[in-house]
Scaffold this motif. Sequence first.
Motif, short mmCIF file in Angstrom:
data_model
loop_
_atom_site.label_atom_id
_atom_site.label_comp_id
_atom_site.label_asym_id
_atom_site.label_seq_id
_atom_site.Cartn_x
_atom_site.Cartn_y
_atom_site.Cartn_z
N UNK A 5 0.83 -1.21 0.00
CA UNK A 5 0.00 0.00 0.00
C UNK A 5 0.86 1.26 0.00
N UNK A 6 0.39 2.27 -0.70
CA UNK A 6 1.12 3.55 -0.69
C UNK A 6 0.46 4.54 0.26
N UNK A 7 -0.81 4.25 0.60
CA UNK A 7 -1.55 5.14 1.49
C UNK A 7 -2.13 4.34 2.65
N UNK A 8 -2.11 4.93 3.81
CA UNK A 8 -2.76 4.35 4.99
C UNK A 8 -3.81 5.35 5.48
N UNK A 9 -4.65 4.92 6.39
CA UNK A 9 -5.57 5.86 7.06
C UNK A 9 -5.35 5.72 8.55
N UNK A 10 -5.34 6.88 9.24
CA UNK A 10 -5.07 6.84 10.68
C UNK A 10 -5.99 7.80 11.42
N UNK A 11 -6.21 7.50 12.70
CA UNK A 11 -7.10 8.35 13.51
C UNK A 11 -6.27 9.41 14.20
N UNK A 12 -6.66 10.67 13.97
CA UNK A 12 -5.99 11.79 14.65
C UNK A 12 -6.89 12.34 15.74
N UNK A 13 -6.27 12.95 16.73
CA UNK A 13 -7.03 13.71 17.73
C UNK A 13 -7.39 15.05 17.10
N UNK A 14 -8.70 15.27 16.91
CA UNK A 14 -9.15 16.51 16.26
C UNK A 14 -9.25 17.64 17.28
N UNK A 15 -9.65 17.29 18.51
CA UNK A 15 -9.78 18.30 19.57
C UNK A 15 -9.80 17.56 20.90
N UNK A 16 -9.52 18.27 21.96
CA UNK A 16 -9.53 17.64 23.29
C UNK A 16 -10.93 17.70 23.87
N UNK A 17 -11.40 16.58 24.46
CA UNK A 17 -12.74 16.60 25.03
C UNK A 17 -12.78 17.40 26.34
N UNK A 18 -13.94 17.95 26.62
CA UNK A 18 -14.18 18.47 27.95
C UNK A 18 -15.28 17.58 28.51
N UNK A 19 -14.97 16.74 29.46
CA UNK A 19 -15.93 15.72 29.90
C UNK A 19 -15.85 14.51 29.00
N UNK A 20 -17.01 13.97 28.63
CA UNK A 20 -17.03 12.74 27.82
C UNK A 20 -16.53 13.00 26.41
N UNK A 21 -15.69 12.11 25.85
CA UNK A 21 -15.29 12.26 24.45
C UNK A 21 -16.48 12.02 23.51
N UNK A 22 -16.44 12.66 22.37
CA UNK A 22 -17.47 12.48 21.34
C UNK A 22 -16.77 12.13 20.03
N UNK A 23 -17.52 11.63 19.03
CA UNK A 23 -16.88 11.30 17.75
C UNK A 23 -16.18 12.50 17.14
N UNK A 24 -16.63 13.72 17.45
CA UNK A 24 -16.02 14.92 16.85
C UNK A 24 -14.60 15.16 17.36
#
Length: 338
Positions: A5-24
């Motif tokens: 493969x030449x490309x992978x997909x990875x999960x980045x931290x988009x923002x820090x949660x305040x309280x419970x994490x959300x998909x955003x």
Amino acid sequence: MTALPTTSREVHLASRPSGWPTPENFTVVPTPVPELGADQVLVRNLVMSVDPYMRGRMDDRPSYVPPFQVGAPLDGGAVGEVIASTSADVPVGAHVLHGLGWREVAAASAGRVIVVDPAVAPDAAYLGVLGMPGLTAYAGLLEVAGMHAGDTVFVSGAAGAVGSLVGQIAKQKGAARVVGSAGSAEKVRYLVDELGFDAAFDYHDGPVREQLRTAAPDGIDVYFDNVGGEHLEAAISALKLKGRIAICGMISQYNDAEPAPGPRNLAMIIGKRLTLRGFIVSDFNHLQPTFVAEMSRWLDAGAVRFRETTLDGGVDAAPQAFIDLLRGANTGKMLVRF
Ligand code: NDP
């Protein structure tokens, strides 16, 4: 031979949660697969772990592991297959345990991966019963709490990856009585009917202190804490003279925006001569061979059982799996398959 493969997909931290994490708080990002340097392996991940400690790493504060960075990939335990290698020690086709989960393809130094044998145990077992959670249960119970035969043992989070093993190891080591708490009637049934706990209760059903008194009327010698808060306070009250607590985790507080109040009965530690000891599993890496040998024997004999809760979907499913874990959707180890 299939092309790499030449490309992978990875999960980045988009923002820090305040309280419970959300998909955003997460985002999936395509990224080029790097050229391998000397003594490196390219790994296609097969299964990855989501763990409660990752919640702490989403906050920007000093801890025993560095925080995740916004805009950068998350990481954590995973098992994958080596699809390219410049290492003499780790060949293509090997299955390896490593720390670069949350991505489809990982480039790692050969020295940072551990070759595992899928013929000895399934890949996922190296992330659970034979891996970090298993060693946590083993070392925390036997070394930190110093559990010995005849003890009455109480474990919270008892239907989870660590807790389910704590209770069963206690039984194997001759505990007189093993009590667990968990978050649903189905989990309570699982503990008693399938794992051999002597008693269990759902902590939603009433005050932990009262339910623990009913389950262990003569008190407890050891408390293995996965939860903190009300559970810890109840355990301090239930402990007998010279009782021991292994402080493993306090998941009831991981999503608190403000620090939670401490147990109100800490003064009991004095008169009862209690010991409370926190630990991190990596303090006990030297026990890994002993642990694996003993756990393998128990598994082969059917004396220890385990379950896994697995979401399919790789990086697309990983954020939800992590959120589900914090909410108690899992029984046993929570995993994501690619
Ligand atoms: P689990 O498989 O136990 O999953 C987490 C569980 O926590 C959920 O299934 C849920 O079960 C329970 N939970 C969530 N919120 C609450 C709450 N408010 N009160 C009570 N229970 C709650 O995870 P692990 O086995 O991986 O980890 C268990 C604990 O051990 C965690 O605290 C973790 O941080 C800690 N840990 C510590 C290590 C160390 O080195 N010290 C290493 C590994 C883990 P339920 O349905 O019962 O609520």
